[in-house]
Design a protein around this motif. Structure first.
Motif, PDB file in Angstrom:
ATOM      1  N   TYR A  65       0.842  -1.185   0.000  1.00  0.00           N
ATOM      2  CA  TYR A  65       0.000   0.000   0.000  1.00  0.00           C
ATOM      3  C   TYR A  65       0.884   1.246   0.000  1.00  0.00           C
ATOM      4  CZ  TYR A  65      -3.551  -3.282   1.657  1.00  0.00           C
ATOM      5  OH  TYR A  65      -4.412  -4.346   1.776  1.00  0.00           O
ATOM      6  N   LEU A  66       0.336   2.334  -0.500  1.00  0.00           N
ATOM      7  CA  LEU A  66       0.936   3.659  -0.353  1.00  0.00           C
ATOM      8  C   LEU A  66      -0.083   4.516   0.377  1.00  0.00           C
ATOM      9  CD1 LEU A  66       2.498   4.291  -3.877  1.00  0.00           C
ATOM     10  CD2 LEU A  66       3.702   3.775  -1.751  1.00  0.00           C
ATOM     11  N   ALA A  67       0.375   5.297   1.356  1.00  0.00           N
ATOM     12  CA  ALA A  67      -0.560   6.075   2.162  1.00  0.00           C
ATOM     13  C   ALA A  67      -0.025   7.471   2.425  1.00  0.00           C
ATOM     14  CB  ALA A  67      -0.833   5.364   3.485  1.00  0.00           C
ATOM     15  N   GLY A  68      -0.952   8.389   2.681  1.00  0.00           N
ATOM     16  CA  GLY A  68      -0.615   9.743   3.074  1.00  0.00           C
ATOM     17  C   GLY A  68      -1.520  10.174   4.207  1.00  0.00           C
ATOM     18  N   GLU A  69      -1.036  11.105   5.029  1.00  0.00           N
ATOM     19  CA  GLU A  69      -1.809  11.539   6.190  1.00  0.00           C
ATOM     20  C   GLU A  69      -1.723  13.044   6.389  1.00  0.00           C
ATOM     21  OE1 GLU A  69      -0.243  10.006   9.894  1.00  0.00           O
ATOM     22  OE2 GLU A  69       1.667  11.005   9.596  1.00  0.00           O
ATOM     23  N   ARG A  90      -3.817   3.649  -0.695  1.00  0.00           N
ATOM     24  CA  ARG A  90      -4.083   3.083  -2.023  1.00  0.00           C
ATOM     25  C   ARG A  90      -3.420   1.716  -2.102  1.00  0.00           C
ATOM     26  NH1 ARG A  90      -5.557   1.355  -6.555  1.00  0.00           N
ATOM     27  NH2 ARG A  90      -5.233   2.428  -8.507  1.00  0.00           N
ATOM     28  N   GLY A  91      -4.219   0.684  -2.387  1.00  0.00           N
ATOM     29  CA  GLY A  91      -3.686  -0.664  -2.558  1.00  0.00           C
ATOM     30  C   GLY A  91      -2.974  -0.792  -3.897  1.00  0.00           C
ATOM     31  N   ILE A  92      -1.822  -1.425  -3.901  1.00  0.00           N
ATOM     32  CA  ILE A  92      -1.033  -1.568  -5.132  1.00  0.00           C
ATOM     33  C   ILE A  92      -1.538  -2.739  -5.969  1.00  0.00           C
ATOM     34  CG2 ILE A  92       1.296  -1.952  -6.067  1.00  0.00           C
ATOM     35  CD1 ILE A  92       0.900   0.774  -4.648  1.00  0.00           C
ATOM     36  N   GLU A  93      -1.753  -3.897  -5.343  1.00  0.00           N
ATOM     37  CA  GLU A  93      -2.236  -5.061  -6.083  1.00  0.00           C
ATOM     38  C   GLU A  93      -3.722  -4.896  -6.405  1.00  0.00           C
ATOM     39  OE1 GLU A  93      -0.539  -5.510  -3.114  1.00  0.00           O
ATOM     40  OE2 GLU A  93       1.380  -6.146  -3.942  1.00  0.00           O
ATOM     41  N   LYS A  94      -4.189  -5.574  -7.440  1.00  0.00           N
ATOM     42  CA  LYS A  94      -5.576  -5.438  -7.898  1.00  0.00           C
ATOM     43  C   LYS A  94      -6.586  -6.155  -6.996  1.00  0.00           C
ATOM     44  CE  LYS A  94      -4.748  -3.188 -11.747  1.00  0.00           C
ATOM     45  NZ  LYS A  94      -4.712  -1.773 -11.578  1.00  0.00           N
ATOM     46  N   ASP A  95      -6.179  -7.227  -6.313  1.00  0.00           N
ATOM     47  CA  ASP A  95      -7.130  -8.048  -5.563  1.00  0.00           C
ATOM     48  C   ASP A  95      -7.220  -7.691  -4.078  1.00  0.00           C
ATOM     49  OD1 ASP A  95      -4.566  -8.940  -5.116  1.00  0.00           O
ATOM     50  OD2 ASP A  95      -5.120 -11.054  -4.971  1.00  0.00           O
TER      51      ASP A  95
END
Length: 189
Positions: A65-69, A90-95
């Motif tokens: 995941y990539l995240a911001g706060e 935001r999840g990187i993998e599709k599933d």
């Protein structure tokens, strides 16, 4: 004003749960008000059991995941404050979950003196969580017991569902954490 705050979470049997590599920057820090921004890559681990030819084999699968706060806090009195917190992931993998939004109203009760050496921190919050199309409202509280000028502390967290569409196992969850805080010596670059 810039900090790197890695977090490594493991189960009691030593299996990894998640690794977060936080980068945080203090945009504003006054006696009463603080505002920070942050971002991190995260790695979440899950154990899968694969049965092939009658034999079971465990494997650990990693999702990314990539995240911001955005985090703000306002000190009402010494040791009592209130704050707002927002996180987008935001999840990187599709599933996996692709979009997570988390918005919290936080209360801060810090440095509650138990003795000359020991103190507690109490941090209750109510929050809204949206994961893709499902959402819900929750209550969360953290209680930390610490000793002054000592790097180890113990913390306990509870989480209670208020109303949710997100599938959850238990309505009330909790844990206990042992925390090690590194010395706060900074080097000017």
């Amino acid at each position: 004003r810039l900090s790197f705050e890695p977090q490594f979470r493991f189960a009691l049997e030593g299996k990894p749960w998640s690794f977060l590599f936080w980068w945080r920057y203090e945009l504003l820090n006054t006696d009463k008000f603080q505002f920070k921004i942050g971002a991190h890559p995260a790695f979440s681990f899950k154990t899968l059991i694969d049965t092939m030819y009658g034999a079971s084999e465990e494997s650990i699968v990693t999702t990314q995941y990539l995240a911001g706060e955005l985090a703000s806090s306002f000190l009402i009195t010494k040791g009592i404050g209130i704050g707002m917190y927002y996180l987008y992931s935001r999840g990187i993998e599709k599933d996996i979950t692709q979009h997570t939004n988390y918005l919290a109203l936080r209360f801060i009760f810090s440095n509650i003196k138990l003795s000359d050496q020991f103190f507690i921190r109490l941090n209750p919050q109510v929050y809204y969580l949206k994961m893709d199309k499902n959402d819900g409202f929750y209550f969360n509280g953290t209680l930390t017991l610490a000793k002054r000028n000592f790097p180890l502390s113990i913390s306990s967290l509870i989480n209670k569902t208020i109303q949710t569409e997100i599938p959850v196992g238990d309505d009330l969850l909790g844990n206990v954490s042992l925390i090690y805080t590194f010395n706060k010596r900074y080097v000017e670059l």
